[in-house]
Design a protein around this motif. Structure first.
Motif, short mmCIF file in Angstrom:
data_model
loop_
_atom_site.label_atom_id
_atom_site.label_comp_id
_atom_site.label_asym_id
_atom_site.label_seq_id
_atom_site.Cartn_x
_atom_site.Cartn_y
_atom_site.Cartn_z
N ALA A 78 12.49 2.78 0.51
CA ALA A 78 12.09 4.13 0.06
C ALA A 78 11.85 4.15 -1.44
O ALA A 78 10.89 4.77 -1.92
N GLY A 79 12.69 3.44 -2.19
CA GLY A 79 12.48 3.35 -3.64
C GLY A 79 11.17 2.65 -3.97
O GLY A 79 10.43 3.08 -4.86
N ASP A 80 10.88 1.59 -3.23
CA ASP A 80 9.61 0.88 -3.46
C ASP A 80 8.41 1.75 -3.12
O ASP A 80 7.40 1.74 -3.82
N VAL A 81 8.53 2.53 -2.06
CA VAL A 81 7.43 3.43 -1.69
C VAL A 81 7.24 4.47 -2.77
O VAL A 81 6.10 4.77 -3.16
N GLU A 92 0.65 -4.65 -5.18
CA GLU A 92 2.00 -4.10 -5.06
C GLU A 92 2.28 -3.64 -3.64
O GLU A 92 3.35 -3.91 -3.09
N ILE A 93 1.32 -2.94 -3.06
CA ILE A 93 1.50 -2.44 -1.70
C ILE A 93 1.63 -3.60 -0.71
O ILE A 93 2.50 -3.60 0.15
N GLY A 94 0.79 -4.61 -0.85
CA GLY A 94 0.84 -5.76 0.05
C GLY A 94 2.14 -6.53 -0.09
O GLY A 94 2.75 -6.92 0.91
N GLN A 95 2.57 -6.74 -1.31
CA GLN A 95 3.82 -7.45 -1.55
C GLN A 95 5.00 -6.67 -0.97
O GLN A 95 5.86 -7.24 -0.29
N LEU A 96 5.02 -5.39 -1.22
CA LEU A 96 6.06 -4.53 -0.69
C LEU A 96 6.09 -4.59 0.82
O LEU A 96 7.15 -4.80 1.43
#
Length: 140
Positions: A78-81, A92-96
């Motif tokens: 959730a923090g990453d989102v 960033e989105i792909g890595q996450l």
């Protein structure tokens, strides 16, 4: 008089607000993982002191830790989102997505396997109890 959103809430203020939220959510995830580790360690020590750790009890303890880890990782996700909510890059989105999804998948798979093992052991115990004690054959 229409005021553009950029003037009411500048991007820098939005980034600061989201950064604060990210830190709070990630701290909550870290606290959940820490609390789970402490709680499970306490259960582990108590079980060891009471007379060892049969496989079933050890599996239950591991399953408990896995649940805390899964919940804590959900908070980390959730923090990453939230972090990527303000001008994310595709990298960033792909890595996450790749890292968190794989980690969560394998953790949930292990939790399911442990749960299935505990259920099999319970079933065997119930079957043994239902069969009752075996009497020796009489010689008459």
């Amino acid at each position: 008089m229409d005021v553009p959103l950029e003037e009411v809430l500048p991007e820098s203020a939005l980034r600061e607000a989201v950064d604060l939220l990210v830190r709070l959510v990630e701290a909550a995830g870290a606290l959940i993982i820490f609390a789970g580790a402490v709680w499970v360690f306490g259960r582990f020590l108590a079980a060891a002191v009471r007379g060892g750790l049969p496989h079933r009890r050890f599996s239950r303890i591991r399953l408990g830790l896995g649940r805390f880890l899964a919940l804590g990782l959900e908070f980390q996700l959730a923090g990453d989102v939230l972090r990527t909510a303000v001008a994310p890059s595709f990298a960033e989105i792909g890595q996450l997505a790749a890292i968190r999804t794989a980690l969560n998948f394998f953790l949930n798979r292990e939790i399911a396997a442990e749960r299935a093992e505990i259920e099999r052991e319970h079933r065997r115990e119930r079957e043994a109890e239902e069969a009752g004690p075996r009497r020796p054959a009489s010689s008459t």
